[in-house]
Design an enzyme around this catalytic site. Structure first.
Site, PDB file in Angstrom:
ATOM      1  N   ASP A   6      20.390 -14.572 -15.263  1.00  0.00           N
ATOM      2  CA  ASP A   6      21.348 -13.511 -14.955  1.00  0.00           C
ATOM      3  C   ASP A   6      21.975 -13.075 -16.275  1.00  0.00           C
ATOM      4  O   ASP A   6      22.642 -13.864 -16.954  1.00  0.00           O
ATOM      5  CB  ASP A   6      22.418 -14.046 -14.006  1.00  0.00           C
ATOM      6  CG  ASP A   6      23.419 -12.974 -13.575  1.00  0.00           C
ATOM      7  OD1 ASP A   6      23.504 -11.922 -14.249  1.00  0.00           O
ATOM      8  OD2 ASP A   6      24.123 -13.203 -12.573  1.00  0.00           O
ATOM      9  N   TYR A  48      28.424   4.283 -12.876  1.00  0.00           N
ATOM     10  CA  TYR A  48      27.150   4.272 -13.603  1.00  0.00           C
ATOM     11  C   TYR A  48      27.246   5.121 -14.872  1.00  0.00           C
ATOM     12  O   TYR A  48      26.794   4.708 -15.953  1.00  0.00           O
ATOM     13  CB  TYR A  48      26.051   4.807 -12.682  1.00  0.00           C
ATOM     14  CG  TYR A  48      24.652   4.704 -13.233  1.00  0.00           C
ATOM     15  CD1 TYR A  48      23.996   3.476 -13.273  1.00  0.00           C
ATOM     16  CD2 TYR A  48      23.978   5.841 -13.674  1.00  0.00           C
ATOM     17  CE1 TYR A  48      22.697   3.384 -13.749  1.00  0.00           C
ATOM     18  CE2 TYR A  48      22.676   5.750 -14.152  1.00  0.00           C
ATOM     19  CZ  TYR A  48      22.043   4.519 -14.192  1.00  0.00           C
ATOM     20  OH  TYR A  48      20.763   4.424 -14.678  1.00  0.00           O
ATOM     21  N   GLY A  72       9.403  -1.917 -12.021  1.00  0.00           N
ATOM     22  CA  GLY A  72       9.832  -0.594 -12.460  1.00  0.00           C
ATOM     23  C   GLY A  72       9.687  -0.370 -13.949  1.00  0.00           C
ATOM     24  O   GLY A  72       8.692  -0.757 -14.568  1.00  0.00           O
ATOM     25  N   LEU A  85      31.299   8.050  -4.226  1.00  0.00           N
ATOM     26  CA  LEU A  85      32.316   8.959  -4.754  1.00  0.00           C
ATOM     27  C   LEU A  85      33.513   8.124  -5.204  1.00  0.00           C
ATOM     28  O   LEU A  85      33.840   7.105  -4.592  1.00  0.00           O
ATOM     29  CB  LEU A  85      32.736   9.958  -3.688  1.00  0.00           C
ATOM     30  CG  LEU A  85      31.671  10.962  -3.227  1.00  0.00           C
ATOM     31  CD1 LEU A  85      32.220  11.814  -2.093  1.00  0.00           C
ATOM     32  CD2 LEU A  85      31.204  11.829  -4.377  1.00  0.00           C
TER      33      LEU A  85
END
Length: 479
Positions: free
Chosen positions: A290, A382, A247, A325
């Site tokens: 990581d 996020y 990506g 949500l």
């Protein structure tokens, strides 16, 4: 991932059909290719007083002398302009901008497809009078509105100079060059603040305050910094990119390597095979790690020094999504996103700065998001993490650029809708809406984010510090 609609309405029978039906026709954007000219046509510089060596004249001279562009200062109805540069640095009252704005109005119909409009103005300052503050803030609102009016892949962006930055400094011109170029294809309606922080920018001044270059007309301070004209501005630099297996991260690694850097690509062990492919492709090295590990910063520094002799550029790209949500959010989903997207960046950067891990003046670029600016339904975790990225970017920028700081810059790039594997999983209708709600009416490509990061990592961006550059095609989300 590609946007088949953009392809369809710009080719063959479907192009004709789209015209007849009056369907939206997003332009095919011009992106950087080696050897292509900087602009798609001559550059018109507006502003200033004819015959006077003012800021507009300095910009025109610098574009001609430094970048070799075909530069004009008089409008011509017969020319298709590749770019129009609007110089408003000397405006002190709202009335001062009228003549230049009307000259732009008369020339906009001559802007070529994929052309550029760039304003150059002074940044508002706490010490400004109300009249001066109104004028300087007004330019930003004007620029963002003009950008929404442009068509055919054209974009509008602004260079906003602090009071100590010459209009023709290395950083000023490097930022202008980025906005003029195809590297900024998906950057639209954005303003970057530029200070005069490099030795080349400060230059040498005469008793009159003019840059000194010996006899005759003063040369641009940018002449002392050839790095802003080279195709490999990162030659000799070592860069680390986290989340680089695929990506946006993979494209960032490719772009930094293209610009001359030796790149360390970092990702989790589970992505080791793909990570190795990227490293081999760009002639870099891979580090399976990581980023949430307590010793992540130490391992990054050890690898960069052992394999490449040092570290110059750090790109925090690693990130994850765990959308829910808030009413349905679990602690593990919240904590995982904050750990990867935010806490890891803080821990690694603090370690590297505390260990004097950078070879020279650091270049730190972190991935934020338009969600961190305007929020997004179902992304409270996020949005928190990405707003936090913006917060630490500004704080690190102050530490680096302050009187007692080591120098260097910290900036953030905030992508909007970018065509990746992640966005491919979004439901079709939601995905189409996200693509079309920008001024450019399409999603961006990973390379668009990579180009912005490569610019901020370059020596020419030394005067850009603590900024958040949106790569979103001027999305309706936020500013």
């Amino acid at each position: 991932m590609t946007d088949s609609y953009v392809q369809a309405v710009n080719s063959g029978f479907t192009k004709t059909l789209a015209k007849k039906l009056g369907l939206p026709r997003p332009a095919v954007l011009r992106r950087h290719r080696a050897g292509d000219p900087l602009t798609v046509g001559p550059v018109l510089v507006l502003g200033g007083t004819p015959g006077v060596h003012d800021d507009a004249d300095r910009v025109a001279s610098a574009l001609l002398d430094t970048f070799g562009l075909d530069v004009r200062q008089n409008a011509d109805d017969q020319i298709r302009w590749g770019a129009i540069v609007v110089v408003l640095t000397q405006a002190e009252r709202p009335q001062d901008v009228s003549g230049t704005v009307m000259a732009l109005s008369a020339s906009l119909r001559g802007l070529a497809p994929n052309g550029r409009v760039v304003t150059i103005s002074r940044a508002p300052d706490d010490g400004d009078s109300p009249e001066l503050a109104a004028t300087r803030e007004g330019v930003e609102g004007f620029l963002r509105s003009v950008a929404k009016e442009l068509r055919n892949g054209a974009t509008g962006n602004g260079v906003q100079l602090t009071d100590d930055a010459p209009v023709d400094s290395a950083s000023s011109l490097a930022t202008l060059r980025f906005f003029l170029s195809a590297r900024s294809a998906f950057v639209d309606g954005q303003v970057l603040r530029v200070g005069g922080s490099t030795a080349a920018d400060r230059g040498t001044t005469s008793a009159s305050g003019e840059p000194s270059s010996g006899a005759g007309v003063a040369a641009s301070p940018a002449a002392a910094d050839p790095s802003i004209t080279t195709d490999r501005p990162l030659q000799g630099k070592v860069a680390v990119v986290t989340g680089a297996a695929r990506g946006i991260g993979a494209e960032v690694a490719r772009t930094l390597a293209r610009d001359g850097a030796k790149v360390v690509v970092v990702d989790v062990p589970a992505a080791g095979e793909q990570l190795a492919k990227i490293a081999n492709e760009i002639g870099g090295t891979a580090l399976q790690l990581d980023v949430t590990a307590d010793d992540a910063g130490a391992r990054i520094l050890e690898h960069a020094r052992a394999r490449h002799g040092g570290l110059d550029v750090l790109v925090h790209n690693a990130g994850i999504l765990r959308d829910k949500l808030l009413a349905n959010m679990s602690a593990d989903k919240w904590d995982a996103v904050v750990a990867v997207n935010l806490a890891a960046q803080l821990r690694i950067t603090e370690y590297l700065l505390g260990a004097n891990g950078f070879s020279g003046e650091p270049r730190i670029v972190s991935l934020a998001s338009t969600s961190g600016i305007a929020g997004n339904r179902g992304q409270a975790n996020y949005a928190f993490s990405k707003a936090g990225v913006i917060g630490h970017t500004r704080a690190f920028a102050r530490l680096l650029g302050g009187p007692a700081g080591p120098g260097g810059t910290a900036n953030a790039v905030a992508p909007g809708f970018i065509e990746t594997e992640m966005t491919a999983s979004i439901p079709f209708v939601t995905r189409e809406v996200a693509r079309r709600v920008s001024s450019l009416q399409q999603g961006g490509q990973p390379v668009d984010v990579a180009e912005a990061i490569a610019f901020l990592a370059s020596p020419g961006a030394a005067g850009v510090n603590g900024q958040v550059l949106r790569v979103c095609g001027q999305s309706l989300v936020g500013r």
